[in-house]
Design an enzyme around this catalytic site. Sequence first.
Site, PDB file in Angstrom:
ATOM      1  N   PHE A 111       0.819  -1.220   0.000  1.00 54.49           N
ATOM      2  CA  PHE A 111       0.000   0.000   0.000  1.00 54.49           C
ATOM      3  C   PHE A 111       0.850   1.265   0.000  1.00 54.49           C
ATOM      4  O   PHE A 111       0.369   2.336  -0.355  1.00 54.49           O
ATOM      5  CB  PHE A 111      -0.935   0.001   1.228  1.00 54.49           C
ATOM      6  CG  PHE A 111      -0.286   0.426   2.507  1.00 54.49           C
ATOM      7  CD1 PHE A 111       0.430  -0.472   3.267  1.00 54.49           C
ATOM      8  CD2 PHE A 111      -0.367   1.744   2.938  1.00 54.49           C
ATOM      9  CE1 PHE A 111       1.051  -0.080   4.455  1.00 54.49           C
ATOM     10  CE2 PHE A 111       0.238   2.156   4.111  1.00 54.49           C
ATOM     11  CZ  PHE A 111       0.959   1.231   4.869  1.00 54.49           C
ATOM     12  N   LYS A 112       2.104   1.150   0.366  1.00 51.42           N
ATOM     13  CA  LYS A 112       2.934   2.350   0.476  1.00 51.42           C
ATOM     14  C   LYS A 112       3.130   3.046  -0.870  1.00 51.42           C
ATOM     15  O   LYS A 112       3.396   4.239  -0.914  1.00 51.42           O
ATOM     16  CB  LYS A 112       4.261   2.002   1.129  1.00 51.42           C
ATOM     17  CG  LYS A 112       4.035   1.599   2.601  1.00 51.42           C
ATOM     18  CD  LYS A 112       5.305   1.326   3.347  1.00 51.42           C
ATOM     19  CE  LYS A 112       5.051   1.145   4.834  1.00 51.42           C
ATOM     20  NZ  LYS A 112       4.725  -0.245   5.207  1.00 51.42           N
ATOM     21  N   ASP A 113       2.956   2.287  -1.969  1.00 46.97           N
ATOM     22  CA  ASP A 113       3.054   2.923  -3.290  1.00 46.97           C
ATOM     23  C   ASP A 113       2.011   4.022  -3.479  1.00 46.97           C
ATOM     24  O   ASP A 113       2.260   4.994  -4.183  1.00 46.97           O
ATOM     25  CB  ASP A 113       2.834   1.882  -4.397  1.00 46.97           C
ATOM     26  CG  ASP A 113       4.006   0.912  -4.538  1.00 46.97           C
ATOM     27  OD1 ASP A 113       5.159   1.346  -4.375  1.00 46.97           O
ATOM     28  OD2 ASP A 113       3.750  -0.278  -4.823  1.00 46.97           O
TER      29      ASP A 113
END
Length: 464
Positions: A111-113
Amino acid sequence: MRYISTRGSAPVLEFEDVVLTGLARDGGLYVPESWPRWQRHDFAALKAKSYSEIAYAVIAPFVGDAVPADDLREMIEATYADFGHPDVTPLRQLGDNQWLLELFHGPTLAFKDLALQLLGRLFDYFLKRCGGTLTIVGATSGDTGSAAIEACRGREMLQIFMLHPEGRVSNVQRRQMTTVSESNVHNIAVAGTFDDCQALVKAMFDDTEFRDSHHLGAVNSINWARVMAQVVYYVAAGLQVGAPERGISFAVPTGNFGDVFAGFVAREMGFPIDRLYVGTNRNDILARFFDSGEYRSGSVTPTISPSMDIQVSSNFERLLFELCGRDGDEVSRLMNDQKTNGGFAVTADQLSNAQKIFAAQSVSEIETQATIKAEWERAGEFIDPHTAVGIAAGRACHGDSASPLVYLGTADAAKFSDAVENATGSRPKLPDRLNDLFQREERFDTLPNDLTAVEAHIAKRSNA
Ligand SMILES: *Cc1c(COP(=O)(O)O)cnc(C)c1O
């Protein structure tokens, strides 16, 4: 929009400087001076809009006039254009009124993208506009590193130095960082834990001379822009399952408290979020806090959800600021107690205010594996160990409430294929574009857990 520090004494900054500065100079974290407040119809108007359109609407008030509307719109479009799913963050139904929000269709499968792909573009935009350079230093328990490197690779105005705990990230996670060939990317394996890496980064920011001479910038979720970008998917998902007409709850596997704090921000903006469930693995400082009001770090135990092997949760300070009625002196005092005495406790009132919104659960390794196995047997789908922690915690906290519950799916199971294979007997496969990951050449330096050594290493290679 103006930004203030959670410790009350750093300069008030505009959005551009907050993005480029990362950590406030008084050791605090930047937060908006006030929360934008929306009416129900403002949210309702976003129903059926695309992810990028929702992102623009949610993000624009936080950016203010730091970026002209057309530029911001374009940047956001570009950020989400090449995610691996047309909906960017699709929902998959797991049961009655229960959904999994798939946040792992970006380039590095976590999810960090969603936030870092935007942050990379913001750095680029602001540095080109002011002609500056930046030395990014970050600490990673695995996923931040690859997502940050992917977002910053090849950007000429910045060098990125990423610290990871030697031997404590998965092979896929390490290779996603160390096989990037661009010369502005520098990986450092630190002989220590993630908390050691995070402490080194914090110490570099506290070293004002080093910080100023190398123009340090941050990609960890202490950088406000990351939290901001994560608010978007709470709104996008909630709108699909009944908001704003109904209240929605979210279950969030948590380490540094950035992701779940973004849910809190959505709620502060007026989005109808009933409860936020905080899932932790055995490293349970947050679960203990929401239970007892005492925030006290213990020692870090490695688990099969390594991105949450954390005992000092940096974004928690942003919540503490709210619980203290936005009193920076009080936050300063408590954080000093943490530093000198290893912990502090909030008042009974503050705890009960937190418990109105948050509930937390620590999930054992056995429960995590059982959750992965059960979903594999039920639906033939792999879930990653972090997501499984969130699901197990959400189920425990939500009980038999009939209100909609969204579980945040934070990583593709293939990033943690060993743990998932152990739980299910089958091995999730990496997407085709990562097929040659294990053939690519790795590049990293190993350094002791020592500030002087790390600073000297960075000074030699940064071009600021
Ligand atoms: C980083 C990460 C988390 C924890 O997110 P925080 O914002 O640190 O709470 C959970 N799951 C995965 C897969 C991660 O990479």
